[in-house]
Enzyme design. Sequence first.
Site, mmCIF file in Angstrom:
data_model
loop_
_atom_site.group_PDB
_atom_site.id
_atom_site.type_symbol
_atom_site.label_atom_id
_atom_site.label_comp_id
_atom_site.label_asym_id
_atom_site.label_seq_id
_atom_site.Cartn_x
_atom_site.Cartn_y
_atom_site.Cartn_z
ATOM 1 N N TYR A 1 -20.448 107.984 56.210
ATOM 2 C CA TYR A 1 -20.711 106.684 55.582
ATOM 3 C C TYR A 1 -19.387 106.003 55.236
ATOM 4 O O TYR A 1 -18.998 105.052 55.851
ATOM 5 C CB TYR A 1 -21.598 106.855 54.348
ATOM 6 C CG TYR A 1 -22.028 105.538 53.740
ATOM 7 C CD1 TYR A 1 -23.081 104.822 54.286
ATOM 8 C CD2 TYR A 1 -21.367 105.002 52.622
ATOM 9 C CE1 TYR A 1 -23.479 103.604 53.745
ATOM 10 C CE2 TYR A 1 -21.763 103.787 52.079
ATOM 11 C CZ TYR A 1 -22.819 103.091 52.644
ATOM 12 O OH TYR A 1 -23.200 101.897 52.111
ATOM 13 N N SER B 1 -26.316 101.640 58.073
ATOM 14 C CA SER B 1 -25.833 100.531 57.262
ATOM 15 C C SER B 1 -24.306 100.438 57.373
ATOM 16 O O SER B 1 -23.789 100.235 58.468
ATOM 17 C CB SER B 1 -26.302 100.704 55.816
ATOM 18 O OG SER B 1 -26.140 99.517 55.084
ATOM 19 N N ASP C 1 -35.576 93.619 58.193
ATOM 20 C CA ASP C 1 -34.401 94.047 57.434
ATOM 21 C C ASP C 1 -33.705 92.806 56.886
ATOM 22 O O ASP C 1 -33.087 92.048 57.635
ATOM 23 C CB ASP C 1 -33.458 94.848 58.332
ATOM 24 C CG ASP C 1 -32.341 95.523 57.544
ATOM 25 O OD1 ASP C 1 -32.085 95.111 56.392
ATOM 26 O OD2 ASP C 1 -31.732 96.469 58.071
ATOM 27 N N HIS D 1 -34.671 97.756 55.792
ATOM 28 C CA HIS D 1 -33.438 98.536 55.799
ATOM 29 C C HIS D 1 -33.686 100.022 55.536
ATOM 30 O O HIS D 1 -32.760 100.824 55.577
ATOM 31 C CB HIS D 1 -32.477 97.969 54.749
ATOM 32 C CG HIS D 1 -31.046 98.329 54.968
ATOM 33 N ND1 HIS D 1 -30.345 97.942 56.089
ATOM 34 C CD2 HIS D 1 -30.169 99.044 54.209
ATOM 35 C CE1 HIS D 1 -29.109 98.398 56.007
ATOM 36 N NE2 HIS D 1 -28.975 99.066 54.886
#
Length: 698
Positions: A471, A551, A634, A670
Amino acid sequence: MAFAPDAALVAPTVVARRDDTVDDYHGDLVADPYRWLETTDDPETRAWITAQNARTEAWLDGVEGREAIAARLAELWDYPKRGVPFERGGRWFQLRNTGLQNQAVLWTMDGPTEEGRVLLDPNALAADGTVALTALAVTDDGALLAYATSQAGSDWRTWRVRQVEGGGDLPDVVAWSKYGTAAWRRDGSGFYHVQVDRPRAGAEYLERAGAMRVMFHRLGTPQEADELVFADEDPESTLAVEVTEDGRFVVVTVAHGTAPEARLYVLDLEDPGGEVRPLVAEAESKVAVVTTVGATFLLVTDDGAERQRLVAVDLGDPRRAAWREVVPEAEAVLLGARHCGGRLVCHYLERACSRLSVRGLDGADLGHLEVPAVASLVAGPEGSWVEGRPDSPLVHFGLTSFTDSGSVWSHDLDTGATRCVSPPAAAVDPEAVVSEQVLVEADDGVLVPLFLTRRRDVVPDGDVPVLLYGYGGFDVAVTPAFSVSWSVFVERGGMVAVAVLRGGGEFGRSWHRAGMLGHKQRVFDDCCDCARWLVTSGWTRPGRIAVNGASNGGLLVGACLTQHPELFGAAVAEVGVLDMLRFDRFTIGWAWKSDFGDPADPEQYRTLRAYSPLHHVTPGRAYPPTLLTTGDHDDRVVPGHSFKFAATMQAAQAPGSGPTLIRVDTATGHGLGRPTAKAVAERADVLAFLEGALGPAG
């Protein structure tokens, strides 16, 4: 390449129309030929989505073992799940899922381990499970529940109020809320919430979100009568609101975008003529309220403490020079604290794993709670890492790890006794799986932690399929967590490698800042260094490594894929931020400028342009098989990011390489509130793609 060539041959070709759109960024002319794909509901875009989904389905149908993967995933997913129980006014509340229910159900009980009764079942709100319970707040006396629902995975929320005793809803409805929770007044007369201006009708999932403001909704009145409590002059401020445990103060947290540094404003409800006044007037540090003692606020902050400390701030004299240290900075990162039984239960991160310690309100060290060495605390339904009340010694918390599917624990602060009240229920044998942490030396000499999880009989033979997940952003800590999908990948002979990249919140302020703004490239370099280590350590080879993230992690995948395709055998980018020149123009994207930078600023534009995945796809280059996933609703990272990147990759792929596939789910967003049925179907397709692209384990 290891990808399934027969499946690739039967997949129909989809050629996206190119137009002549060009933008001028500070003198640079940048083509954007697939701009039309940003408009999700345009008939041409819808036709493209349909064709792309058909192409992806055809490719996946050619993967041997797809049906077996899907069946095993659904079988392993079907286990009872229980959240952390919490108490209000003598009543207890808990989220539960019997296994494959689309949405977790809220129960209320007379005690933390009793069966109780259903208070709210979101599954009854939509036959397909696409209406989700996304936030809740219970009054201090346990009589009323404010609950927010969202549809089709959207971040937009509608609040309603339910009577706990009778189970009926009051007529109150508060629509067009976004983010945050409800904060009740102690007398139950109403609640505070964050309101956002509604975009134009029909553009709710695409247009830039408006300014936030804190409102008070008084029960029994229409939403139009809600009272304005706080609005900031900066239209790009993000707001959060809470009421202190004693019910006296309303606290508004104000940050610029997603920056962790914040200001605090306070409204004293005991002062009839009182106004909102600053407690922390400058956004120079992180600040979070733990509790109050009279008019003294205990805050967790990184002011003067890289890894955070706890300080006391008097409302009468809130100058930083007057702040008093209560709990000093430690070697581990202090994530937060909870006031329980007249003490402070402090949550620390040590090498990205959770630790718990107990302190007095004066900061005295009262010992610690034993938790497993490689585990994480699970946040409760109201956002706290630890559930407890100031007047009770009973504490509850949830734990998870790569082998623990979720366990609930209770601890008595008076006796020191800790017991597991809800053991992990997934059919995973922890003795058959090895989970460890290694340290990878990055190219600048910094040690980057990497969690490795595999079957005990899997050894470094140079050919192990590896799923490398990361991430690296927004001060978010990546810690041990359970995933049914990862468990199936491991069960089939693969290894899951979870990287703790710079940009996250695992090691304090400097670790985050080392991977944000002008240093964002460092995040991608860390991930690529982990991929190289997986090869040089003898575990695998590049063609057997898949890079994965969602994301901001989807940005990570896109950047690693376009910069170093030779390091990977596959890539899976989920709901990714992939166009770094236009991310701020949609929904809440403007808030990310605090971490990414602003394309309107010439210097920051150059940094963003240097790694923007969409703008670094090279025609004729051989890229590994790539799967993009997104949802048509989203409204956090709009699907246009994935649409344009897919079209660009498909046009650029060298003959015989690839393919680039995209899976577009309907009535999902999302990831928030995604129905279990849709989640299982998506993860099954991702696993099938990985096996088709990397090949099965040897």
